[in-house]
Design a protein around this motif. Structure first.
Motif, PDB file in Angstrom:
ATOM      1  N   GLN A 135      28.119  29.797  44.687  1.00  0.00           N
ATOM      2  CA  GLN A 135      29.357  30.507  44.996  1.00  0.00           C
ATOM      3  C   GLN A 135      29.949  31.002  43.686  1.00  0.00           C
ATOM      4  OE1 GLN A 135      31.201  27.456  47.224  1.00  0.00           O
ATOM      5  NE2 GLN A 135      31.183  25.971  45.586  1.00  0.00           N
ATOM      6  N   LEU A 136      30.814  31.997  43.772  1.00  0.00           N
ATOM      7  CA  LEU A 136      31.467  32.539  42.584  1.00  0.00           C
ATOM      8  C   LEU A 136      32.699  31.703  42.281  1.00  0.00           C
ATOM      9  CD1 LEU A 136      31.638  34.785  40.423  1.00  0.00           C
ATOM     10  CD2 LEU A 136      33.094  36.039  42.011  1.00  0.00           C
ATOM     11  N   ARG A 137      32.692  31.043  41.134  1.00  0.00           N
ATOM     12  CA  ARG A 137      33.846  30.242  40.718  1.00  0.00           C
ATOM     13  C   ARG A 137      34.637  31.038  39.691  1.00  0.00           C
ATOM     14  NH1 ARG A 137      35.750  25.264  41.257  1.00  0.00           N
ATOM     15  NH2 ARG A 137      33.883  24.516  42.302  1.00  0.00           N
ATOM     16  N   ILE A 138      35.948  31.091  39.918  1.00  0.00           N
ATOM     17  CA  ILE A 138      36.865  31.744  38.992  1.00  0.00           C
ATOM     18  C   ILE A 138      37.822  30.680  38.489  1.00  0.00           C
ATOM     19  CG2 ILE A 138      38.573  33.568  38.696  1.00  0.00           C
ATOM     20  CD1 ILE A 138      37.233  34.858  41.219  1.00  0.00           C
ATOM     21  N   PHE A 174      31.734  32.477  37.008  1.00  0.00           N
ATOM     22  CA  PHE A 174      30.352  32.022  36.947  1.00  0.00           C
ATOM     23  C   PHE A 174      29.910  31.523  38.317  1.00  0.00           C
ATOM     24  CE2 PHE A 174      33.134  28.567  35.738  1.00  0.00           C
ATOM     25  CZ  PHE A 174      32.640  27.444  36.381  1.00  0.00           C
ATOM     26  N   PHE A 175      28.594  31.473  38.513  1.00  0.00           N
ATOM     27  CA  PHE A 175      28.054  30.931  39.751  1.00  0.00           C
ATOM     28  C   PHE A 175      28.006  29.418  39.633  1.00  0.00           C
ATOM     29  CE2 PHE A 175      25.903  35.183  39.958  1.00  0.00           C
ATOM     30  CZ  PHE A 175      26.704  35.658  40.969  1.00  0.00           C
ATOM     31  N   ASP A 176      28.395  28.753  40.713  1.00  0.00           N
ATOM     32  CA  ASP A 176      28.500  27.306  40.689  1.00  0.00           C
ATOM     33  C   ASP A 176      28.004  26.744  42.009  1.00  0.00           C
ATOM     34  OD1 ASP A 176      29.140  24.757  39.874  1.00  0.00           O
ATOM     35  OD2 ASP A 176      31.302  25.092  39.799  1.00  0.00           O
ATOM     36  N   GLU A 177      27.298  25.635  41.939  1.00  0.00           N
ATOM     37  CA  GLU A 177      26.846  24.964  43.157  1.00  0.00           C
ATOM     38  C   GLU A 177      27.731  23.773  43.497  1.00  0.00           C
ATOM     39  OE1 GLU A 177      23.454  22.338  40.847  1.00  0.00           O
ATOM     40  OE2 GLU A 177      22.862  24.110  41.946  1.00  0.00           O
ATOM     41  N   ASN A 185      31.317  33.419  48.926  1.00  0.00           N
ATOM     42  CA  ASN A 185      32.344  32.399  48.745  1.00  0.00           C
ATOM     43  C   ASN A 185      32.904  32.477  47.334  1.00  0.00           C
ATOM     44  OD1 ASN A 185      32.329  31.293  51.278  1.00  0.00           O
ATOM     45  ND2 ASN A 185      30.926  29.649  50.777  1.00  0.00           N
ATOM     46  N   VAL A 186      34.221  32.595  47.254  1.00  0.00           N
ATOM     47  CA  VAL A 186      34.931  32.589  45.977  1.00  0.00           C
ATOM     48  C   VAL A 186      35.708  31.282  45.911  1.00  0.00           C
ATOM     49  CG1 VAL A 186      36.685  33.722  44.566  1.00  0.00           C
ATOM     50  CG2 VAL A 186      35.093  35.097  45.927  1.00  0.00           C
ATOM     51  N   VAL A 187      35.515  30.545  44.812  1.00  0.00           N
ATOM     52  CA  VAL A 187      36.093  29.222  44.666  1.00  0.00           C
ATOM     53  C   VAL A 187      37.013  29.198  43.457  1.00  0.00           C
ATOM     54  CG1 VAL A 187      35.563  26.776  44.380  1.00  0.00           C
ATOM     55  CG2 VAL A 187      33.982  28.243  45.600  1.00  0.00           C
ATOM     56  N   VAL A 188      38.198  28.621  43.642  1.00  0.00           N
ATOM     57  CA  VAL A 188      39.161  28.437  42.560  1.00  0.00           C
ATOM     58  C   VAL A 188      39.579  26.975  42.566  1.00  0.00           C
ATOM     59  CG1 VAL A 188      41.418  29.106  41.636  1.00  0.00           C
ATOM     60  CG2 VAL A 188      40.002  30.811  42.808  1.00  0.00           C
ATOM     61  N   ASP A 189      39.523  26.328  41.392  1.00  0.00           N
ATOM     62  CA  ASP A 189      39.938  24.928  41.330  1.00  0.00           C
ATOM     63  C   ASP A 189      41.459  24.838  41.410  1.00  0.00           C
ATOM     64  OD1 ASP A 189      41.112  24.368  38.412  1.00  0.00           O
ATOM     65  OD2 ASP A 189      39.428  25.766  38.226  1.00  0.00           O
ATOM     66  N   ARG A 190      41.944  23.664  41.771  1.00  0.00           N
ATOM     67  CA  ARG A 190      43.382  23.506  42.023  1.00  0.00           C
ATOM     68  C   ARG A 190      44.239  23.703  40.776  1.00  0.00           C
ATOM     69  NH1 ARG A 190      42.803  17.284  43.322  1.00  0.00           N
ATOM     70  NH2 ARG A 190      42.640  16.497  41.214  1.00  0.00           N
ATOM     71  N   MET A 191      43.697  23.474  39.578  1.00  0.00           N
ATOM     72  CA  MET A 191      44.469  23.671  38.354  1.00  0.00           C
ATOM     73  C   MET A 191      44.590  25.167  38.013  1.00  0.00           C
ATOM     74  SD  MET A 191      45.320  20.635  37.670  1.00  0.00           S
ATOM     75  CE  MET A 191      45.864  20.467  36.004  1.00  0.00           C
ATOM     76  N   SER A 192      43.580  25.951  38.347  1.00  0.00           N
ATOM     77  CA  SER A 192      43.584  27.387  38.053  1.00  0.00           C
ATOM     78  C   SER A 192      44.327  28.204  39.096  1.00  0.00           C
ATOM     79  CB  SER A 192      42.146  27.909  37.939  1.00  0.00           C
ATOM     80  OG  SER A 192      41.449  27.278  36.901  1.00  0.00           O
ATOM     81  N   LEU A 236      23.453  37.360  43.435  1.00  0.00           N
ATOM     82  CA  LEU A 236      22.971  36.156  44.102  1.00  0.00           C
ATOM     83  C   LEU A 236      21.579  36.370  44.682  1.00  0.00           C
ATOM     84  CD1 LEU A 236      26.204  34.892  45.883  1.00  0.00           C
ATOM     85  CD2 LEU A 236      24.979  33.770  44.013  1.00  0.00           C
ATOM     86  N   ASP A 237      21.321  37.565  45.214  1.00  0.00           N
ATOM     87  CA  ASP A 237      19.991  37.887  45.733  1.00  0.00           C
ATOM     88  C   ASP A 237      18.956  37.839  44.615  1.00  0.00           C
ATOM     89  OD1 ASP A 237      20.994  38.160  48.273  1.00  0.00           O
ATOM     90  OD2 ASP A 237      21.019  40.357  48.247  1.00  0.00           O
ATOM     91  N   GLN A 238      19.340  38.321  43.416  1.00  0.00           N
ATOM     92  CA  GLN A 238      18.438  38.263  42.267  1.00  0.00           C
ATOM     93  C   GLN A 238      18.117  36.824  41.887  1.00  0.00           C
ATOM     94  OE1 GLN A 238      20.360  40.441  39.107  1.00  0.00           O
ATOM     95  NE2 GLN A 238      19.522  42.397  39.760  1.00  0.00           N
ATOM     96  N   GLU A 239      19.111  35.946  42.004  1.00  0.00           N
ATOM     97  CA  GLU A 239      18.912  34.530  41.695  1.00  0.00           C
ATOM     98  C   GLU A 239      18.025  33.857  42.742  1.00  0.00           C
ATOM     99  OE1 GLU A 239      20.048  32.540  39.089  1.00  0.00           O
ATOM    100  OE2 GLU A 239      20.713  34.394  38.147  1.00  0.00           O
ATOM    101  N   GLY A 240      18.032  34.408  43.963  1.00  0.00           N
ATOM    102  CA  GLY A 240      17.221  33.839  45.037  1.00  0.00           C
ATOM    103  C   GLY A 240      17.747  32.510  45.550  1.00  0.00           C
ATOM    104  N   ARG A 241      19.046  32.290  45.395  1.00  0.00           N
ATOM    105  CA  ARG A 241      19.646  31.029  45.856  1.00  0.00           C
ATOM    106  C   ARG A 241      20.810  31.330  46.778  1.00  0.00           C
ATOM    107  NH1 ARG A 241      20.715  27.212  40.829  1.00  0.00           N
ATOM    108  NH2 ARG A 241      21.480  25.910  42.519  1.00  0.00           N
ATOM    109  N   ASP A 242      20.900  30.543  47.849  1.00  0.00           N
ATOM    110  CA  ASP A 242      22.013  30.734  48.781  1.00  0.00           C
ATOM    111  C   ASP A 242      23.011  29.582  48.709  1.00  0.00           C
ATOM    112  OD1 ASP A 242      20.522  28.750  49.958  1.00  0.00           O
ATOM    113  OD2 ASP A 242      20.190  29.821  51.840  1.00  0.00           O
TER     114      ASP A 242
END
Length: 115
Positions: free
Chosen positions: A34-37, A52-55, A70-77, A25-31
């Motif tokens: 979040q990491l989506r699984i 993948f990274f997701d906004e 932040n790690v994000v998981v959608d409700r179906m997964s 994320l530091d390499q991307e330079g964006r805050d």
């Protein structure tokens, strides 16, 4: 390997994986990322993982904080990933994120899909 405290829902991100995600994320330079699984149909065993990274924020997302990541998981997964541990390995044989999922009944030889 130190594992962050596990919650009843969601995944566990090890300290090593959290550090690697922070570095990426530091390499991307964006805050705002979040990491989506996610779990999607496909692969030779029926289901495959996506990291993948997701906004975006989706309705029903489960968000967990691991040392500022932040790690994000959608409700179906989420049902497929409850209790799964994401780690980062860096050895002479392999480098990358690994997923140890107690919900997987079996996986393919490549390790990218499961059932």
């Amino acid at each position: 390997m130190t594992v962050q405290e596990q919650t009843d829902q969601g995944v566990v991100l090890t300290d090593g994986a959290a550090s690697k995600v922070k570095a990426l994320l530091d390499q991307e330079g964006r805050d705002d990322l979040q990491l989506r699984i996610a779990v999607q149909p496909g692969g030779c065993s029926g289901l495959r993982y996506q990291l993948f990274f997701d906004e975006r924020s989706l309705d029903g997302d489960i968000v967990q904080d691991f040392s500022g990541v932040n790690v994000v998981v959608d409700r179906m997964s989420a049902p497929y990933l409850t209790g799964a541990t994401i780690d980062f390995v860096d050895t002479i044989e392999k480098q990358g994120f690994t997923i140890d999922n107690p919900n997987a009944g079996g996986s393919c030889a490549c390790g990218d899909s499961f059932h």
